[in-house]
Enzyme design. Structure first.
Site, PDB file in Angstrom:
ATOM      1  CG  ASP A   1       4.084   2.817  80.068  1.00 42.62           C
ATOM      2  OD1 ASP A   1       5.176   2.407  80.690  1.00 42.62           O
ATOM      3  OD2 ASP A   1       3.654   3.790  80.067  1.00 42.62           O
TER       4      ASP A   1
ATOM      5  CE  LYS B   1       3.116   7.338  85.272  1.00 36.70           C
ATOM      6  NZ  LYS B   1       2.990   6.457  83.965  1.00 36.70           N
TER       7      LYS B   1
HETATM    8  C1  BGC Z   1       6.791   5.280  85.341  1.00 37.39           C
HETATM    9  C2  BGC Z   1       7.293   4.235  84.116  1.00 37.39           C
HETATM   10  C3  BGC Z   1       6.439   4.377  83.045  1.00 37.39           C
HETATM   11  C4  BGC Z   1       6.520   5.873  82.853  1.00 37.39           C
HETATM   12  C5  BGC Z   1       5.509   6.281  81.395  1.00 37.39           C
HETATM   13  C6  BGC Z   1       6.885   6.752  84.783  1.00 37.39           C
HETATM   14  O1  BGC Z   1       6.354   7.567  85.739  1.00 37.39           O
HETATM   15  O2  BGC Z   1       7.743   5.201  86.480  1.00 37.39           O
HETATM   16  O3  BGC Z   1       7.154   3.038  84.634  1.00 37.39           O
HETATM   17  O4  BGC Z   1       6.845   3.726  81.937  1.00 37.39           O
HETATM   18  O5  BGC Z   1       5.840   6.739  83.671  1.00 37.39           O
HETATM   19  O6  BGC Z   1       4.142   6.023  81.587  1.00 37.39           O
END
Ligand code: BGC
Length: 458
Positions: free
Chosen positions: A196, A160
């Site tokens: 999460d 992200k």
């Molecule tokens: C992360 C995950 C997470 C997902 C939703 C992704 O960018 O790598 O670990 O569960 O986002 O938040």
């Protein structure tokens, strides 16, 4: 390409349709690729699915007690106090939300973890929490983490918008504990480190034991499911009986055919080369893909009459998934809300065709996302249950699933086209607040002596 070969608008839009649609007939092949990547990940071989053991088992629904939960992974940081009644019921008794500034997200690790510890202090103050007592805290950290046990694990990479320096490769629970010490917070024991998705699965299982898949469709996307310990061959353990929740990190799956827009988006992202599926699916990126298509159409003279409208959409992030949501929800014959939105953005002389075409583009992008998600869900369910003989509840959390008009229906439609009558035992259900309630449930599982004893054997 000579000028005669330049496609007209109708032809170009059909080309876009073709590029963004994933025929149901292709999905079986995708499912096979998914299974092969899952296999590699479980064996510890290189591949696009990390398949990370969570060191958590399925909750029983009888877990009880009061816990703190910390939720880091989206645009806000949340600190919560959660009570579990031991009968499948849970209650958030206090919650504080903090906007994560750029400094915390993209500065140094110490800045990020100090911000977290300061937020905990503020939560204590706002909610008159007695700091002379001891609290078990569950840390929902929504990034890929190689866990070594229920309460420790190293960050593999940021995803992200997070890039905080000095965190990749480190144990994030140690970093949190160090920050708690720096801020003289001694009443908190970090009892669990939770993705999460794992919280989402746990929160659904708590009240409904047939849930075996947890999915996040929000800023990012990911899933976890219940895997037989004997299948997680990369884990060295004495006792291979029973199950463990596996965090797949499916956002990194990289076998879908990408368009030139996807490739450009990836190149410009803070983490190029990874999270291909997430960048085609999740809320953080759908608006940006659509913005790139809009710019392309404006440049080709196929959208909005004034070419200088390009500047309105020229900046990364200037068109968001939320805008797509507004457009998708406009069911009026003259697309009045689309017009209002575009006027607010500064677009002038909007023609009916512009509104229709914009709506069509948004649908292409959101439908592709929903189709990919349906394919991925199908892959995990058929991995667990090839003939789909059992009932499967899929707990889903995240704003895309919850709020984007028609999104959940589209995922269900694709599942139905894929499995026809067989899709009847598959239920996609909203699983609210996995990162708060679900995380508390995992902390309860972790602190219960019965489970701790069984984890020692792993
Ligand atoms: C992360 C995950 C997470 C997902 C939703 C992704 O960018 O790598 O670990 O569960 O986002 O938040």
């Amino acid at each position: 390409m000579n000028t005669q070969e330049v496609p007209g608008r109708a032809e170009f839009l059909s080309l876009l349709d073709a590029q963004f649609s994933i025929p149901v007939s292709d999905i079986q092949g995708i499912i096979r690729e998914f299974h092969s990547e899952m296999q590699k990940g479980l064996a510890g071989n290189p591949g696009s699915l990390k398949m990370l053991p969570s060191f958590s088992a399925r909750p029983k629904g009888t877990e009880k007690g009061s816990f703190l939960a910390l939720d880091l992974g989206g645009t806000n940081l949340r600190v919560l106090a959660v009570e579990l009644d031991g009968k499948g019921g849970s209650n958030v008794v206090a919650v504080s939300r903090f906007t994560i500034g750029k400094k915390a997200m993209q500065g140094t690790g110490n800045q990020l973890f100090d911000f977290i510890a300061d937020s905990i202090l503020e939560f204590f103050k706002d909610n008159a929490i007695d700091q002379n007592r001891k609290y078990d805290l569950s840390f929902t950290f929504s990034f890929p983490v190689e866990q070594t046990d229920i309460a420790s694990g190293r960050l593999i990479e940021w995803t992200k918008d997070f890039t905080a320096k000095g965190v990749v490769g480190e144990d994030v629970v140690c970093l949190l504990n160090n920050a708690l010490k720096r801020k003289r917070i001694s009443c908190v024991n970090v009892a669990a480190l939770v993705n999460d998705t794992v919280g989402t699965l746990a929160s659904k299982c708590y009240s409904n034991p047939s849930c075996d898949l947890g999915v996040i469709l929000g800023t990012g996307t990911n899933a976890c499911y219940l895997e037989k310990l004997s299948n997680i061959t990369k884990m060295k353990r004495k006792n291979a009986n029973g199950e463990m929740i596996v965090n797949m990190e499916w956002g990194n799956f990289n076998k879908f055919v990408r368009t030139a827009y996807d490739a450009d988006l990836d190149k410009a992202s803070p983490n190029p080369g990874v999270q291909h599926m997430e960048k085609m699916v999740s809320g953080m990126y759908l608006g940006e893909i659509t913005r790139m298509i809009i710019c392309d159409l404006i440049r080709r003279g196929m959208l909005f009459s004034m070419i200088d409208h390009a500047f309105i959409f020229s900046k990364t992030g200037s068109f968001e998934t939320q805008h797509m949501s507004i457009i998708a929800s406009d069911g009026s014959s003259d697309l009045k809300n689309v017009e209002i939105l575009l006027s607010e953005m500064g677009v002038e002389s909007i023609k009916p065709d512009d509104k229709k075409n914009l709506k069509r583009i948004c649908k292409l992008v959101s439908d592709r996302s929903a189709t990919i998600v349906a394919a991925a869900i199908s892959a995990v369910l058929t991995w667990m249950d090839p003939e789909l003989k059992c009932r499967h509840i899929v707990g889903v959390d995240g704003s895309l699933f919850e709020k984007y008009p028609g999104y959940a229906d589209e995922v269900n439609n694709v599942l139905f086209s894929l499995f026809e009558k067989k899709s009847s035992p598959i239920f996609l259900e909203p699983a609210k607040d996995g990162s708060g309630k679900g995380a508390a449930i995992i902390a309860a599982v972790a602190t219960s002596t019965e489970i701790s004893a069984s984890l020692i054997d792993l």
